[in-house]
Scaffold this motif. Structure first.
Motif, PDB file in Angstrom:
ATOM      1  N   VAL A   1      74.157   1.360 -35.855  1.00 16.51           N
ATOM      2  CA  VAL A   1      72.923   0.734 -35.398  1.00 16.51           C
ATOM      3  C   VAL A   1      72.278   0.019 -36.578  1.00 16.51           C
ATOM      4  O   VAL A   1      72.443   0.421 -37.735  1.00 16.51           O
ATOM      5  CB  VAL A   1      71.961   1.795 -34.798  1.00 16.51           C
ATOM      6  N   VAL A   2      71.575  -1.059 -36.284  1.00 15.99           N
ATOM      7  CA  VAL A   2      70.874  -1.818 -37.316  1.00 15.99           C
ATOM      8  C   VAL A   2      69.591  -1.094 -37.703  1.00 15.99           C
ATOM      9  O   VAL A   2      68.813  -0.686 -36.841  1.00 15.99           O
ATOM     10  CB  VAL A   2      70.560  -3.248 -36.828  1.00 15.99           C
ATOM     11  N   ARG A   3      69.342  -0.938 -39.007  1.00 13.40           N
ATOM     12  CA  ARG A   3      68.135  -0.275 -39.493  1.00 13.40           C
ATOM     13  C   ARG A   3      67.089  -1.281 -39.957  1.00 13.40           C
ATOM     14  O   ARG A   3      65.916  -1.186 -39.605  1.00 13.40           O
ATOM     15  CB  ARG A   3      68.461   0.671 -40.647  1.00 13.40           C
ATOM     16  N   GLU A   4      67.493  -2.236 -40.772  1.00 17.54           N
ATOM     17  CA  GLU A   4      66.578  -3.218 -41.327  1.00 17.54           C
ATOM     18  C   GLU A   4      67.153  -4.616 -41.123  1.00 17.54           C
ATOM     19  O   GLU A   4      68.366  -4.799 -41.135  1.00 17.54           O
ATOM     20  CB  GLU A   4      66.334  -2.971 -42.814  1.00 17.54           C
ATOM     21  N   VAL A   5      66.249  -5.575 -40.955  1.00 17.09           N
ATOM     22  CA  VAL A   5      66.662  -6.955 -40.703  1.00 17.09           C
ATOM     23  C   VAL A   5      66.008  -7.869 -41.723  1.00 17.09           C
ATOM     24  O   VAL A   5      64.793  -7.793 -41.959  1.00 17.09           O
ATOM     25  CB  VAL A   5      66.294  -7.399 -39.266  1.00 17.09           C
ATOM     26  N   ARG A   6      66.802  -8.714 -42.339  1.00 11.33           N
ATOM     27  CA  ARG A   6      66.312  -9.761 -43.230  1.00 11.33           C
ATOM     28  C   ARG A   6      66.575 -11.112 -42.584  1.00 11.33           C
ATOM     29  O   ARG A   6      67.105 -11.194 -41.486  1.00 11.33           O
ATOM     30  CB  ARG A   6      66.999  -9.670 -44.595  1.00 11.33           C
ATOM     31  N   ASP A   7      66.198 -12.161 -43.270  1.00 15.16           N
ATOM     32  CA  ASP A   7      66.364 -13.495 -42.681  1.00 15.16           C
ATOM     33  C   ASP A   7      67.826 -13.827 -42.430  1.00 15.16           C
ATOM     34  O   ASP A   7      68.174 -14.347 -41.366  1.00 15.16           O
ATOM     35  CB  ASP A   7      65.731 -14.553 -43.594  1.00 15.16           C
ATOM     36  N   ASP A   8      68.675 -13.555 -43.423  1.00 12.70           N
ATOM     37  CA  ASP A   8      70.075 -13.972 -43.311  1.00 12.70           C
ATOM     38  C   ASP A   8      71.061 -12.815 -43.293  1.00 12.70           C
ATOM     39  O   ASP A   8      72.272 -13.037 -43.284  1.00 12.70           O
ATOM     40  CB  ASP A   8      70.431 -14.909 -44.474  1.00 12.70           C
ATOM     41  N   HIS A   9      70.585 -11.590 -43.310  1.00 16.74           N
ATOM     42  CA  HIS A   9      71.483 -10.447 -43.237  1.00 16.74           C
ATOM     43  C   HIS A   9      70.737  -9.239 -42.687  1.00 16.74           C
ATOM     44  O   HIS A   9      69.505  -9.252 -42.578  1.00 16.74           O
ATOM     45  CB  HIS A   9      72.082 -10.112 -44.607  1.00 16.74           C
ATOM     46  N   SER A  10      71.503  -8.216 -42.357  1.00 10.57           N
ATOM     47  CA  SER A  10      70.934  -6.990 -41.807  1.00 10.57           C
ATOM     48  C   SER A  10      71.575  -5.796 -42.488  1.00 10.57           C
ATOM     49  O   SER A  10      72.665  -5.888 -43.062  1.00 10.57           O
ATOM     50  CB  SER A  10      71.173  -6.906 -40.289  1.00 10.57           C
TER      51      SER A  10
END
Length: 353
Positions: free
Chosen positions: A154-163
């Motif tokens: 599962v995704v924990r953190e999201v940035r502009d160009d990566h996760s």
């Protein structure tokens, strides 16, 4: 007049060597004067007698050198073939993974994005992975990450160009789960081992009066709205413990091996939560149920689930069966053609024998 002194040992050796040198000189002059046929006879006689041991030794040295050269050439060919085989095996494995992922993505009805998994490789980040997609691609936090085998993380953190995501070996990983037939519900959590290879999944909080058997499949239940319903997690291995006659726990063998995850599909939300052609919001609230009512069970039909090795073995057996069937059809067609040829020869014009 001095008295006569007989020659000493040194003088005798010098005289003997001189005689031998003169003899060889005379023989050399004589051989030079011989005709070509005579020279050939003398040369053959010397090769067959005096020079035979030396010629044999020379042949052995040349043969050993040739064998050494052959071994080096064979080793070079073997290394080259091994390198080509390794590259081919890697490409075939990558092609199988991509075909499986494309087959899965083609059947997913909810919005999704394909992504590549990168491992940080630093100490303490063994359960963390990076995705090459971020909020610019519509990736929300807590988005499920799946592969052809099932739930990967599962995704924990999201940035502009990566996760940044976590796989099932992370201590914070937890998912509401159920048996494939929906008879038993519970929560799947990780239990860390002394080594990473010993990490296991545990299905907890299941009712005491219902029992699961070894081999029963465990999938996501969809409760809570974080994960859609029906994503495979693994299969039951055995009963882990019973607590006070109220609840039971089971060890679960996961279908997805974190170390084998390279290409994944990231789910963006249910079809109802994202309008057609619209990019989903970059984030959603903790209590939002974007997957409420979504069911992905049809993506993994019963009997088609399992680990990557099990799935590849089924594909290999299926391909072998199809190849054997094609060969059998070809033999039958050849037999039919031969029988037709015999019938045409045994009958005359107009079908008369």
């Amino acid at each position: 007049m001095p008295p006569y002194v007989p020659p000493g040992p040194l003088d005798a050796d010098a005289r003997r060597q001189g005689i031998i040198a003169v003899t060889f000189l005379v023989l050399a002059i004589a051989l030079t004067a011989l005709p070509p046929a005579g020279k050939q006879v003398v040369a053959s006689a010397l090769r067959a007698s005096v020079l035979r041991p030396f010629l044999g030794l020379q042949e052995l040295v040349v043969s050993a050198s040739q064998r050494t050269l052959d071994v080096q050439q064979l080793q070079a060919r073997l290394d080259s073939a091994t390198a080509r085989l390794a590259v081919r095996t890697t490409l075939e494995e990558e092609n199988r993974r991509l075909r499986a992922l494309l087959d899965l993505a083609a059947r997913v009805e909810t919005p999704w994005r394909s992504a590549q998994v990168l491992r940080p490789g630093t100490q303490g980040s063994e359960s963390i992975f990076l995705l090459n997609v971020g909020s610019d691609d519509g990736i929300p936090p807590r988005a499920p990450v799946i592969t052809r085998e099932g739930l990967a993380g599962v995704v924990r953190e999201v940035r502009d160009d990566h996760s940044i995501g976590m796989d099932w070996t992370h201590p914070d990983f937890s998912v509401s789960a159920m048996s494939r037939d929906g008879a038993v519900y519970g929560f799947v959590e990780v239990r860390r081992g002394l080594f990473r290879e010993e990490d296991r999944l545990l299905l907890t909080s299941t009712p005491y009066h219902t029992r699961l058997e070894s081999g029963d499949e465990i999938v996501t239940s969809g409760i809570g709205g974080v994960y859609p319903r029906g994503i495979p997690i693994g299969r039951v291995i055995e009963l882990a413990e019973e607590q006070g006659g109220w609840i039971t726990s089971y060890w679960v063998e996961p279908y997805v091996s974190p170390g084998d995850v390279v290409q994944v599909v990231v789910l963006l939300g249910s079809a109802d939560s994202v309008a057609d052609g619209a990019v989903p919001p970059p984030a959603f609230e903790q209590d939002s149920a974007v997957y409420r009512g979504a069911d992905l069970s049809a993506l993994w039909p019963e009997g088609e689930t399992g680990t990557r090795e099990e799935r590849w073995n089924r594909e290999r057996l299926r391909a072998d069966s199809l190849a054997a069937l094609r060969d059998e059809v070809a033999r039958l067609q050849q037999t039919i053609d031969q029988l037709r040829g015999v019938d045409s020869v045994s009958t005359g014009p107009g079908g008369q024998p």
